[in-house]
Design an enzyme around this catalytic site. Structure first.
Site, PDB file in Angstrom:
ATOM      1  N   ARG A  83       0.841  -1.210   0.000  1.00  0.00           N
ATOM      2  CA  ARG A  83       0.000   0.000   0.000  1.00  0.00           C
ATOM      3  C   ARG A  83       0.869   1.251   0.000  1.00  0.00           C
ATOM      4  NH1 ARG A  83      -4.307   0.592   4.666  1.00  0.00           N
ATOM      5  NH2 ARG A  83      -2.449   1.161   5.845  1.00  0.00           N
ATOM      6  N   LYS A 185      -2.422   6.800   1.200  1.00  0.00           N
ATOM      7  CA  LYS A 185      -2.237   7.215   2.596  1.00  0.00           C
ATOM      8  C   LYS A 185      -1.261   8.396   2.608  1.00  0.00           C
ATOM      9  CE  LYS A 185      -1.871   4.963   7.098  1.00  0.00           C
ATOM     10  NZ  LYS A 185      -3.040   5.569   7.708  1.00  0.00           N
ATOM     11  N   GLU A 221     -15.565   6.835   5.281  1.00  0.00           N
ATOM     12  CA  GLU A 221     -14.580   6.540   6.332  1.00  0.00           C
ATOM     13  C   GLU A 221     -15.115   6.964   7.691  1.00  0.00           C
ATOM     14  OE1 GLU A 221     -11.460   5.267   5.984  1.00  0.00           O
ATOM     15  OE2 GLU A 221     -10.676   5.855   4.039  1.00  0.00           O
TER      16      GLU A 221
HETATM   17  N1  PLP Z   1      -8.881   4.742   6.824  1.00  0.00           N
HETATM   18  C1  PLP Z   1      -8.010   5.715   7.118  1.00  0.00           C
HETATM   19  C2  PLP Z   1      -8.293   7.090   6.631  1.00  0.00           C
HETATM   20  C3  PLP Z   1      -6.850   5.429   7.864  1.00  0.00           C
HETATM   21  O1  PLP Z   1      -5.984   6.385   8.179  1.00  0.00           O
HETATM   22  C4  PLP Z   1      -6.624   4.104   8.287  1.00  0.00           C
HETATM   23  C5  PLP Z   1      -5.407   3.758   9.016  1.00  0.00           C
HETATM   24  O2  PLP Z   1      -4.479   3.273   8.488  1.00  0.00           O
HETATM   25  C6  PLP Z   1      -7.572   3.126   7.953  1.00  0.00           C
HETATM   26  C7  PLP Z   1      -8.689   3.481   7.233  1.00  0.00           C
HETATM   27  C8  PLP Z   1      -7.367   1.691   8.361  1.00  0.00           C
HETATM   28  O3  PLP Z   1      -6.401   1.073   7.578  1.00  0.00           O
HETATM   29  P1  PLP Z   1      -5.565  -0.145   8.143  1.00  0.00           P
HETATM   30  O4  PLP Z   1      -6.525  -1.161   8.569  1.00  0.00           O
HETATM   31  O5  PLP Z   1      -4.744  -0.593   7.007  1.00  0.00           O
HETATM   32  O6  PLP Z   1      -4.757   0.395   9.264  1.00  0.00           O
HETATM   33  C1  COI Z   2      -3.482   3.569  11.442  1.00  0.00           C
HETATM   34  O1  COI Z   2      -4.454   2.967  11.878  1.00  0.00           O
HETATM   35  O2  COI Z   2      -2.396   3.030  11.279  1.00  0.00           O
HETATM   36  C2  COI Z   2      -3.551   4.960  11.095  1.00  0.00           C
HETATM   37  O3  COI Z   2      -2.780   5.368  10.278  1.00  0.00           O
HETATM   38  C3  COI Z   2      -4.460   5.823  11.805  1.00  0.00           C
HETATM   39  C4  COI Z   2      -3.712   7.031  12.207  1.00  0.00           C
HETATM   40  C5  COI Z   2      -3.742   8.133  11.244  1.00  0.00           C
HETATM   41  C6  COI Z   2      -3.700   7.353  13.608  1.00  0.00           C
END
Ligand code: PLP
Ligand code: COI
Length: 341
Positions: A83, A185, A221
């Site tokens: 990612r 991200k 989100e």
């Molecule tokens: N959505 C956003 C905007 C985020 O910052 C995150 C954190 O990483 C997620 C979703 C969840 O993603 P993940 O499960 O890969 O941490």
């Molecule tokens: C994560 O869950 O890893 C995120 O990036 C969320 C964060 C911006 C606190």
């Protein structure tokens, strides 16, 4: 374990603590250097870096866990590496080879082993890899050099209370645009979310819910986490959209719901006007883990799901199974766990 640190593991929140060593590597003249660990937690970069002026930066978040048998393990770091590279592609930064990304994470965890919270404390070691455009540059274009770094911080729950229901409010602000950078991200999405988050907290909510930027009718989100809902006939639903961050936790839960809990799963639109189709709802992400959604405020209506105080049964099973996999209590699907030590 060589060193010990004086931390109240069970009462950790999600706050910065300087740990001992972080990893840093520089991309210059078309290639990455070997990278090294450093004790310094500051960056020395050109005042003209693209990361500072034009937001040319992206980051990741993943966790290391101390398992039941004492092992230290990472959860799906290859997915974070992939990612990060798709975020990098979107804003013209060089990719970090997947093996280099995983090796950097492993080095940081090993070097900070004494900061990995004990099994059973409910805390874990959060890793924050990031990639930024650096070097002297003035016009709006990609940077001449890049810096990739990984640091780590022991953390507890992101939302207060962890596995307790919290309420969210639907915001009118957008964090991303159609065909924009919502699925990457990148820092700009988070800058765009700061005001909405502040306003939501001021009103007493844990964070806000973003709707799709085009029609403002579909849930995208939940703050910095993805949304899921359980319908009255036990289907696990999560929204689909080009402006949602593809959450690794969400995709893991889609698998867990289907293969471990035997639920039907579906990725499809979730209309904010139709919240009553769900008996349970939650936010999911690395930091958020699974945070049950007690209620959602949309315009003048507070829609309560299962309960504002009690965790709903399917949400609880999803949490126990996912966290069980991360802590080595439940057998993991092949390739999900990377043993550090
Ligand atoms: N959505 C956003 C905007 C985020 O910052 C995150 C954190 O990483 C997620 C979703 C969840 O993603 P993940 O499960 O890969 O941490
Ligand atoms: C994560 O869950 O890893 C995120 O990036 C969320 C964060 C911006 C606190």
């Amino acid at each position: 374990m060589s060193k010990t640190v004086d931390i109240d593991w069970s009462n950790l929140g999600f706050s910065y603590i300087k740990t001992d060593l972080r990893y840093v590597s520089i991309w210059k003249d078309g290639k990455w250097d070997d990278g090294k660990l450093t004790e310094d937690n500051r960056l020395y970069i050109s005042e003209a870096s693209t990361a500072i002026h034009y937001g040319q930066q992206c980051f990741e978040g993943l966790k290391a866990y101390r398992a039941k048998n004492g092992d230290i393990q990472l959860f799906r770091p290859d997915e974070n590496a992939k990612r990060m590279n798709s975020s990098a592609d979107r804003i013209l930064m060089p990719e970090v080879p997947v093996e280099k990304f995983i090796d950097a994470c492993m080095q940081v965890v090993k070097a900070n082993e004494h900061f990995v919270p004990p099994y059973g404390s409910g805390a874990s070691l959060y890793l924050r890899p990031f990639l930024i455009g650096v070097g002297d540059n003035l016009g709006v274009k990609t940077a001449p050099e890049f810096l990739f770094s990984v640091f780590c911080v022991p953390v507890g729950p992101y939302f207060k209370g962890g596995m307790t229901p919290v309420n969210f409010v639907v915001t009118d602000f957008d964090r991303a645009a159609p065909s924009g950078t919502g699925s990457a991200k990148v820092g700009g999405n988070y800058a765009a979310s700061l005001l909405a988050n502040k306003l939501a907290k001021k009103e007493g909510f844990a964070d806000c819910i973003y709707l799709d930027p085009e029609t403002h009718t579909k849930i995208e989100e939940v703050g910095a986490a993805n949304f899921f809902g359980i319908t009255h006939d036990d289907v696990f639903i999560t929204p689909t959209s080009d402006s949602i961050l593809p959450s690794i936790t969400k995709y893991s839960l889609l698998y867990v719901a289907k293969e471990y809990l035997g639920l039907k799963v579906e990725e499809r639109d979730v209309l904010v006007d139709n919240l009553s189709e769900f008996k349970e709802a939650g936010a999911c992400g690395t930091a958020a883990v699974i945070t049950p959604i007690g209620a959602i405020q949309y315009k003048d209506n507070l829609h309560v799901f299962h309960s504002e105080t009690e965790v709903a049964p399917i949400t609880k099973k999803l949490y126990d199974t996912l966290v069980g996999i991360q802590l080595g209590e439940v057998e993991a699907p092949k390739g999900w766990i990377y043993k550090v030590k």
